[in-house]
Scaffold this motif. Structure first.
Motif, short mmCIF file in Angstrom:
data_model
loop_
_atom_site.label_atom_id
_atom_site.label_comp_id
_atom_site.label_asym_id
_atom_site.label_seq_id
_atom_site.Cartn_x
_atom_site.Cartn_y
_atom_site.Cartn_z
N ASP A 249 0.64 -1.34 -0.03
CA ASP A 249 -0.04 0.11 0.05
C ASP A 249 1.05 1.26 0.07
O ASP A 249 0.80 2.00 0.89
N LYS A 251 0.89 4.21 -1.10
CA LYS A 251 0.33 5.66 -1.14
C LYS A 251 -0.55 5.80 -0.05
O LYS A 251 -1.57 6.86 0.16
N GLN A 253 -3.26 4.27 0.92
CA GLN A 253 -4.73 4.14 1.07
C GLN A 253 -5.40 3.46 1.77
O GLN A 253 -6.61 3.40 2.09
N ASP A 254 -4.61 2.30 2.57
CA ASP A 254 -5.28 1.42 3.20
C ASP A 254 -4.60 0.90 4.39
O ASP A 254 -4.32 1.51 5.36
N ARG A 257 -1.79 2.90 6.70
CA ARG A 257 -2.13 3.64 7.89
C ARG A 257 -1.83 2.98 9.11
O ARG A 257 -1.87 4.16 9.97
#
Ligand code: GLY
Length: 377
Positions: A249, A251, A253-254, A257
């Motif tokens: 992931d 960037k 996005q999921d 985080r």
């Protein structure tokens, strides 16, 4: 409980070069790069500089350069220039990036140039951001010299600078050509900086690796005495976790985080204290306590695990004093965090040691209570 200190779990992102020092790989849709962890690894920098590269710009801080600069410059094997960044969170601003860019142009920098970022997390963020935007982007090699930068900041391609109103609000994803981690350079790291890095390792334990957490929790003496087997294991496990999350992931996005556990609260504290009282890792430590308390209030986390996390974080303290910090202002600042989307604050909350949940579904009064309690403990 005993740990096999060389038993960092292998994964598809791991290549073992010898018995105990693996290289990890970050794989994104656009690139694949190594993160090597090796004592004495500074000496290998030349192999990562592309043959056709133009001028190499070594960007560092004066203190790091005095300690290790000569050793690095000797190994570059390429025409190079040395540029200094003044360092410190208050200087992590766009104006400093512009100053460095002007210096690069004045010294012959062009689109064939390569940046080698050599320093702690602030330096690797700033130099990485400069690489991301200089003449629309040039390659960067990251050589982190603090524990925090080795286990977190320099791996994964996040680069950027602060705005007065918030941390890292200008930035870019710019993956490096390679990350070279030499644990030996930590021998000269001031103890406060070392402790600040330990908090990011505890973070990795809480979010994804209970064994790593228990190592940190039960071996504080060996951790604090820089026992090489423990230091190498902490770095390798952290890099493995980070390489896997970033590869899945890039960037954020999921799943990436979850690396922000402790950061939403921590960034608010850093901004509220003018970026001058807390090292980033210390603010994250405080933020992890707030997120742990919130997780328990939301009944996601048992009180036993809450106690273990708070105890582990506190055992690597003390954190700088928070007297005079207004809890209501911290709560207000959460709203300007990057992770706040359309006014909804997304929290990473522990469910148990080794697993976390991302949720915006929390009680506002619990957020306020968690901040108050974290400021008091
Ligand atoms: N420091 C968190 C991340 O790189 O995603």
């Amino acid at each position: 409980m005993r740990w096999n200190l060389h038993s960092t779990a292998a994964s598809q992102f791991t290549t073992w070069y010898n018995d105990c020092m693996p290289s990890y790989f970050v794989e994104t849709p656009a690139c694949r790069y190594p993160v090597s962890v090796e004592r004495g690894g500074l000496a290998n920098v030349r192999q990562y500089i592309p043959e056709r590269a133009g001028k190499v710009f070594l960007i560092s801080t004066e203190d790091v350069w005095q300690l290790h600069g000569e050793a690095l410059a000797r190994e570059i094997g390429h025409p190079h220039e040395i540029l200094f960044f003044p360092g410190g969170e208050p200087r992590k601003r766009l104006a400093e990036v512009e100053t460095l860019a002007e210096q690069m142009v004045a010294r012959g920098g062009d689109r064939s140039s390569v940046i080698v970022a050599f320093g702690g997390g602030i330096l690797t963020d700033v130099a990485g951001f400069l690489a991301a935007i200089f003449m629309r982007g040039i390659p960067v090699i990251q050589i982190p010299t603090t524990l925090l930068a080795q286990v977190d900041a320099a791996v994964g391609g996040k680069t950027g600078v602060n705005l007065a109103c918030g941390k890292n609000l200008l930035g870019s994803f710019h993956q490096p050509l390679a990350v070279i981690i030499d644990p030996a350079v930590l021998d000269t790291l001031p103890e406060r900086e070392y402790r600040a890095g330990l908090f990011e390792i505890i973070k990795h334990g809480v979010i994804a690796d209970a064994d790593l957490f228990w190592l940190m929790s039960r071996e504080p003496k060996r951790v604090m005495s820089h026992a090489p087997d423990v230091v190498d294991r902490m770095i390798c496990d952290s890099v493995r976790i980070k390489a896997e999350l970033v590869s899945g992931d890039e960037k954020e996005q999921d799943r990436r985080r979850i690396l922000n556990f402790g950061h939403t609260f921590g960034h608010a504290l850093e901004a509220e204290t003018g970026y001058s009282q807390f090292l980033h890792g210390e603010a994250v430590a405080w933020g992890m306590k707030a997120a742990t308390l919130l997780g328990a209030m939301e009944r996601l986390l048992s009180s036993e695990d809450k106690g273990e996390i708070l105890r582990c974080v506190n055992s690597y303290g003390p954190l700088p004093p928070v007297a005079g910090v207004d809890p209501a202002r911290i709560a207000a600042r959460l709203k300007s965090d990057k992770k706040t989307v359309q006014g909804k604050i997304h929290f990473v909350l522990p469910e148990r040691i080794g697993a976390v949940k991302i949720t915006a579904d929390v009680h506002e009064q619990f957020v306020a209570a968690a901040i108050e309690e974290a400021l008091a403990c």
